[in-house]
Write an enzyme that holds these catalytic residues in place. Structure first.
Site, mmCIF file in Angstrom:
data_model
loop_
_atom_site.group_PDB
_atom_site.id
_atom_site.type_symbol
_atom_site.label_atom_id
_atom_site.label_comp_id
_atom_site.label_asym_id
_atom_site.label_seq_id
_atom_site.Cartn_x
_atom_site.Cartn_y
_atom_site.Cartn_z
ATOM 1 N N ASN A 191 0.826 -1.215 0.000
ATOM 2 C CA ASN A 191 0.000 0.000 0.000
ATOM 3 C C ASN A 191 0.856 1.258 0.000
ATOM 4 O OD1 ASN A 191 -3.030 -0.661 0.134
ATOM 5 N ND2 ASN A 191 -2.054 -2.161 1.501
ATOM 6 N N ASN A 202 -6.419 4.465 9.014
ATOM 7 C CA ASN A 202 -5.968 3.081 8.846
ATOM 8 C C ASN A 202 -6.785 2.397 7.761
ATOM 9 O OD1 ASN A 202 -4.497 0.691 9.525
ATOM 10 N ND2 ASN A 202 -6.288 -0.051 10.622
ATOM 11 N N HIS A 233 -8.264 -1.292 6.530
ATOM 12 C CA HIS A 233 -8.586 -2.614 7.075
ATOM 13 C C HIS A 233 -9.169 -3.499 5.970
ATOM 14 C CE1 HIS A 233 -9.377 -5.532 10.187
ATOM 15 N NE2 HIS A 233 -10.554 -5.740 9.631
HETATM 16 C C1 GRF Z 1 -3.349 -4.584 4.238
HETATM 17 O O1 GRF Z 1 -4.140 -5.699 3.861
HETATM 18 C C2 GRF Z 1 -4.099 -3.701 5.204
HETATM 19 O O2 GRF Z 1 -5.482 -3.711 5.000
HETATM 20 C C3 GRF Z 1 -3.782 -4.323 6.536
HETATM 21 O O3 GRF Z 1 -2.438 -4.737 6.420
HETATM 22 C C4 GRF Z 1 -2.146 -5.042 5.062
HETATM 23 C C5 GRF Z 1 -0.897 -4.308 4.698
HETATM 24 O O4 GRF Z 1 -0.365 -4.733 3.467
HETATM 25 N N1 GRF Z 1 -3.994 -3.377 7.607
HETATM 26 P P1 GRF Z 1 0.910 -4.016 2.849
HETATM 27 O O5 GRF Z 1 2.016 -4.055 3.900
HETATM 28 O O6 GRF Z 1 0.516 -2.608 2.501
HETATM 29 O O7 GRF Z 1 1.269 -4.828 1.639
#
Ligand code: GRF
Length: 194
Positions: free
Chosen positions: A16, A109, A111
């Site tokens: 992300n 955040n 989720h």
């Molecule tokens: C994501 O699925 C988010 O929703 C959750 O942790 C994961 C993080 O993934 N809170 P990344 O580290 O961004 O690949």
């Protein structure tokens, strides 16, 4: 156009973070990523910050023995960098008072489920095991309780009954990578200002 001074907090893969960096580069997200905070020195996502030349604060596990001191250190670094909004992206530490009061309603955040369903760290697996027909992604404000702050955005995902858990995860992550930068952009455009 004024850019939103943003920080991203990670603990793991950082996909992300990568999506946010790409949205900034492509001009769809009007933000300046001032700082990336990693709660783990070995987090894979650190490389995306390094590649993009973004300043990094890497926390050591030992620093979290005192969570308030750790959060005090983080909030000082955020303030010093002039950060306005903090986006948690897979950050696996509970946020405590010094950080919450430094950024009231300005820590968000992501989720991987439709809250309040499937709170916690295993949301995708639990939704899959439950056999839900629809799941999705939530963006919410952080408060003292895990996964309980005010919801800013949600997007549903219809679950194809033939999907494996890996396929469901892939679809959830694709949705996150699209939704999170969009939501941050809406905040840059004033969505969270009173
Ligand atoms: C994501 O699925 C988010 O929703 C959750 O942790 C994961 C993080 O993934 N809170 P990344 O580290 O961004 O690949």
């Amino acid at each position: 156009m004024k850019k939103l001074a943003l920080a991203v907090m990670i603990s793991g893969t950082g996909s992300n973070l990568k999506a946010i960096i790409e949205a900034v580069k492509s001009g769809t997200l009007h933000a300046d990523i001032r700082l990336v905070v990693s709660s783990r020195p070995e987090a894979k996502g650190i490389r995306y910050a390094k590649e993009a030349g973004i300043p990094l604060l890497i926390m050591q596990k030992s620093e979290y023995k005192n969570p308030q001191e750790a959060d005090q250190k983080i909030s000082e670094a955020l303030k010093q960098a002039g950060v306005e909004l903090v986006a948690m992206a897979g950050y696996m530490r509970k946020v405590t008072e010094p950080l919450l009061s430094a950024y009231p309603d300005k820590i968000i955040n992501l989720h991987p489920a439709l809250l309040p369903s499937f709170r916690g760290a295993h949301a995708i697996q639990e939704a899959f095991d439950f056999g839900v027909k629809v799941t999705g992604v939530t963006v919410h404000i952080i408060n003292e309780e895990y996964d309980q702050g005010k919801i800013i955005a949600q997007e549903p995902l219809k679950v194809d009954p033939t999907w494996s858990i890996d396929e469901l995860e892939r679809h959830i992550h694709d949705l996150e990578h699209r939704l999170y930068p969009q939501v941050i952009e809406s905040i840059a455009q004033g969505a969270l200002s009173e």
